[in-house]
Design a protein around this motif. Structure first.
Motif, PDB file in Angstrom:
ATOM      1  N   GLU A 110      27.853 -13.021  64.117  1.00  0.00           N
ATOM      2  CA  GLU A 110      29.063 -13.661  64.485  1.00  0.00           C
ATOM      3  C   GLU A 110      30.052 -12.811  65.430  1.00  0.00           C
ATOM      4  OE1 GLU A 110      30.211 -16.015  60.245  1.00  0.00           O
ATOM      5  OE2 GLU A 110      31.265 -14.390  60.893  1.00  0.00           O
ATOM      6  N   LYS A 111      30.829 -13.428  66.296  1.00  0.00           N
ATOM      7  CA  LYS A 111      31.980 -12.674  66.907  1.00  0.00           C
ATOM      8  C   LYS A 111      33.281 -12.176  66.073  1.00  0.00           C
ATOM      9  CE  LYS A 111      34.588 -12.126  71.026  1.00  0.00           C
ATOM     10  NZ  LYS A 111      33.978 -10.985  71.641  1.00  0.00           N
TER      11      LYS A 111
ATOM     12  N   GLN B  48      43.523  -7.039  50.383  1.00  0.00           N
ATOM     13  CA  GLN B  48      42.246  -6.964  49.650  1.00  0.00           C
ATOM     14  C   GLN B  48      42.070  -5.389  49.943  1.00  0.00           C
ATOM     15  OE1 GLN B  48      38.852  -9.175  50.718  1.00  0.00           O
ATOM     16  NE2 GLN B  48      39.916 -11.132  50.527  1.00  0.00           N
TER      17      GLN B  48
ATOM     18  N   THR C 203      44.054  -9.004  56.982  1.00  0.00           N
ATOM     19  CA  THR C 203      43.151  -8.264  55.751  1.00  0.00           C
ATOM     20  C   THR C 203      43.432  -6.634  55.967  1.00  0.00           C
ATOM     21  OG1 THR C 203      41.487  -8.518  57.416  1.00  0.00           O
ATOM     22  CG2 THR C 203      41.657 -10.275  55.936  1.00  0.00           C
TER      23      THR C 203
ATOM     24  N   ILE D 174      36.232 -11.088  64.347  1.00  0.00           N
ATOM     25  CA  ILE D 174      37.755 -11.526  64.449  1.00  0.00           C
ATOM     26  C   ILE D 174      38.570 -10.478  64.192  1.00  0.00           C
ATOM     27  CG2 ILE D 174      39.411 -13.128  63.823  1.00  0.00           C
ATOM     28  CD1 ILE D 174      37.282 -14.824  64.881  1.00  0.00           C
TER      29      ILE D 174
ATOM     30  N   LYS E 277      25.672  -9.982  59.800  1.00  0.00           N
ATOM     31  CA  LYS E 277      25.930 -10.242  58.545  1.00  0.00           C
ATOM     32  C   LYS E 277      24.695 -10.563  57.816  1.00  0.00           C
ATOM     33  CE  LYS E 277      30.686 -11.659  58.862  1.00  0.00           C
ATOM     34  NZ  LYS E 277      31.683 -12.838  58.498  1.00  0.00           N
TER      35      LYS E 277
HETATM   36  C1  MV4 Z   1      34.410 -11.165  59.252  1.00  0.00           C
HETATM   37  C2  MV4 Z   1      35.605 -10.448  59.881  1.00  0.00           C
HETATM   38  C3  MV4 Z   1      35.695 -10.218  61.275  1.00  0.00           C
HETATM   39  N1  MV4 Z   1      34.999 -11.209  62.021  1.00  0.00           N
HETATM   40  N2  MV4 Z   1      33.597 -12.066  60.173  1.00  0.00           N
HETATM   41  C4  MV4 Z   1      34.564  -9.809  54.585  1.00  0.00           C
HETATM   42  C5  MV4 Z   1      34.007 -10.427  53.664  1.00  0.00           C
HETATM   43  C6  MV4 Z   1      33.322 -11.584  54.127  1.00  0.00           C
HETATM   44  N3  MV4 Z   1      33.498 -12.858  53.399  1.00  0.00           N
HETATM   45  C7  MV4 Z   1      33.629 -11.747  55.476  1.00  0.00           C
HETATM   46  N4  MV4 Z   1      34.376 -10.730  55.733  1.00  0.00           N
HETATM   47  C8  MV4 Z   1      34.773 -10.584  57.023  1.00  0.00           C
HETATM   48  N5  MV4 Z   1      34.115 -11.378  58.097  1.00  0.00           N
HETATM   49  C9  MV4 Z   1      34.072 -11.929  61.368  1.00  0.00           C
HETATM   50  N6  MV4 Z   1      33.127 -12.546  62.234  1.00  0.00           N
HETATM   51  C10 MV4 Z   1      36.344  -9.686  58.732  1.00  0.00           C
HETATM   52  C11 MV4 Z   1      35.678  -9.504  57.736  1.00  0.00           C
HETATM   53  C12 MV4 Z   1      36.705  -8.776  56.808  1.00  0.00           C
HETATM   54  C13 MV4 Z   1      37.551  -9.711  55.656  1.00  0.00           C
HETATM   55  C14 MV4 Z   1      37.558 -11.153  55.495  1.00  0.00           C
HETATM   56  C15 MV4 Z   1      38.437 -11.480  54.488  1.00  0.00           C
HETATM   57  C16 MV4 Z   1      38.985 -10.512  53.685  1.00  0.00           C
HETATM   58  C17 MV4 Z   1      38.984  -9.351  53.957  1.00  0.00           C
HETATM   59  C18 MV4 Z   1      38.279  -8.929  54.854  1.00  0.00           C
HETATM   60  C19 MV4 Z   1      38.351  -7.309  54.956  1.00  0.00           C
HETATM   61  C20 MV4 Z   1      37.536  -6.658  55.952  1.00  0.00           C
HETATM   62  C21 MV4 Z   1      36.719  -7.513  56.618  1.00  0.00           C
END
Ligand code: MV4
Length: 502
Positions: free
Chosen positions: A200-201, A232, A438, A203, A158
């Motif tokens: 980050e790992k 979303q 999500t 999820i 990221k």
């Molecule tokens: C993540 C993730 C899985 N693992 N981080 C997307 C937006 C940003 N705020 C962070 N996001 C994500 N971070 C890790 N370590 C999956 C997402 C993600 C997501 C997060 C929240 C809401 C919708 C999402 C859609 C795709 C991916």
């Protein structure tokens, strides 16, 4: 005492803020771009000033112009809404320098939370759980391979300056590590002018659950429970609800405490949101903090019974929070859907145009935050969200039923909207059961496409087509280029009632 507020924003949020100002006996100043000549926020305010051409960079992001209007009008405070200048540390600082109250946090909190690596470090030191990963930026590619192997694949790379999904890369295979880190870095550099990345790992089936917080300038900080925002599409929230259908009492209390600790760690002031990512077992991790009032704030207002804008203004005024954590409760259930002028049958392409006719749903449990009116031409220059339908019910089932009723009663002629898509979401089994992540929209793509074109809607579509044909003939407006329509319509409108006040 704050007697006059300038709202440095447009659309429904400008109207939303002005409504609370009016209740509090505070005068309002609107600023608008040339494209927003006929926007409702202009005629809704006590005073309105044009601050430049249509592009945001020349109007709603023009700090000098906005400060100039604030000084000329004797403005005490500026409310930035969301988007535009709301998370701009330079703007917060500039207001301070000019002795104008910025209704939001100070530059330190904005900067600390704006840089995701700094935010992660600050949270770790404050004892707030973060996703397992790096504490420092990735410096070179050899080190990247080493730390990523330690964390274990899959991982997310990221951008430190990113957020909301920008500059993110999922890495699943060892051989992709180097190319993914390189790609994330160059994307971050061109998008943010900063190529720092962290890891980050991953999820794999996450939920996005965020906590609303309020903090005053006297060391008091409370949370107003959670919002579930996992529905979303391309990192844009589509449906939000509170309480989260997967939340338990114990986890809620624990997450709330961590949300407060997160805000306190940056000496936060005002309304803010702590975003967490959780897995199916409700293990939760800090993702980022949004240092502004959010689009979906009304669902919290409906369920907790607090006017968040009123609290923001009181805090900015230097008052102590009167709300006590132990007195706050969640009553019933609220769901918000964002209604966009876009075509769900054509890959959600923005579909701005003239709202020929709009009929809002009414009845128990319906709140509608909008700037739409009959005859309004939606400008092409900004986010095409036209309204937020916020539904309250005694329980989740009632809220869903009311949402379906409201979406059915909602009529818009002239522009295509996401309403049929939103209605279909309310029918999908995993949404109805409250078991979704999500990946919801992706996972239910086919079912979401199987929208019934009810005879009623079909008739409306025919009416719209006929109406548009008719008006186009009358006005000799070219329909191929929406920009042409836009320009000719402005001329036809003339000066709207910006000077006649409510
Ligand atoms: C993540 C993730 C899985 N693992 N981080 C997307 C937006 C940003 N705020 C962070 N996001 C994500 N971070 C890790 N370590 C999956 C997402 C993600 C997501 C997060 C929240 C809401 C919708 C999402 C859609 C795709 C991916």
């Amino acid at each position: 005492m704050i007697k006059k507020i300038l709202i440095a924003n447009r659309g429904e949020i400008a109207i939303r803020v002005m409504n609370t100002c009016r209740e509090m006996g505070i005068k309002t100043v609107a600023v608008y771009s040339e494209a927003d000549y006929s926007s409702l926020h202009v005629s809704y305010a006590d005073e309105a000033y044009c601050i430049g051409p249509a592009p945001s960079a020349e109007s709603y992001l023009n700090i000098e112009k906005i400060i100039e209007v604030a000084k000329k009008t004797g403005t005490d405070a500026i409310h930035p809404g969301y988007g535009f200048l709301s998370e701009n540390a330079k703007f917060s600082q500039r207001c301070k320098d000019e002795k104008i109250i910025f209704i939001g946090p100070d530059p330190y909190a904005i900067n600390t939370m704006g840089d995701k690596i700094t935010a992660r470090k600050t949270m770790m030191d404050a004892g707030v759980p973060v996703v397992p990963g790096t504490k420092e930026p990735i410096t070179d590619l050899d080190q990247a391979v080493k730390v990523i192997k330690e964390i274990g694949l899959p991982v997310m790379v990221k951008a430190s300056a990113g957020g909301g999904g920008k500059g993110m890369r999922l890495v699943e295979k060892e051989e992709d590590i180097i190319s993914s880190v390189k790609a994330a870095k160059s994307e971050a550099l061109s998008a943010f002018g900063n190529d720092a990345v962290y890891v980050e790992k991953y999820i794999s089936s996450p939920h996005h659950i965020e906590f609303q917080i309020l903090a005053d300038n006297h060391g008091n900080c409370i949370h107003l429970f959670e919002r579930e925002c996992s529905v979303q599409r391309r990192h844009q929230k589509v449906v939000e609800e509170t309480p989260s259908p997967i939340m338990t009492h114990d986890v809620r209390m624990e997450m709330g405490k961590h949300a407060v600790a997160a805000a306190k760690a940056v000496n936060y002031s005002g309304a803010g949101t702590i975003e967490f990512i959780t897995d199916d077992d409700l293990n939760y991790y800090f993702l980022e903090m949004n240092t502004r009032l959010q689009v979906e704030h009304p669902i919290t207002e409906e369920v907790v019974g607090v006017d968040l804008v009123k609290e923001q203004i009181k805090i900015a005024n230097g008052e102590k929070l009167m709300l006590k954590q132990e007195n706050l409760t969640q009553r019933g259930h609220a769901i918000e859907v964002r209604i966009y002028a876009e075509d769900p049958d054509n890959n959600f392409m923005p579909n701005p145009g003239k709202i020929e006719h709009i009929q809002f749903p009414l009845g128990p449990g319906i709140r509608h935050d909008t700037y739409a009116y009959n005859g309004f031409q939606i400008p092409i220059y900004y986010d095409p969200m036209i309204s937020k339908l916020v539904i309250w019910g005694n329980n989740r089932t009632e809220a869903i039923e009311r949402m379906k009723r409201a979406l059915k009663l909602f009529k818009i002629n002239g522009v295509k909207t996401s309403i049929p898509f939103l209605f279909q979401i309310m029918n999908v089994d995993s949404f109805v059961k409250g078991r979704y992540t999500t990946h919801f929209i992706q996972n239910n793509e086919q079912e979401l496409k199987q929208r019934e074109k009810t005879p009623e809607v079909a008739k409306d579509l025919a009416a719209i087509t006929a109406f548009i044909d008719y008006t186009n003939k009358l006005e000799k407006v070219k329909t191929e280029k929406s920009e042409d329509i836009q320009t000719s319509k402005w001329k036809d409108y003339g000066r709207r009632n910006a000077l006649s006040r409510l």
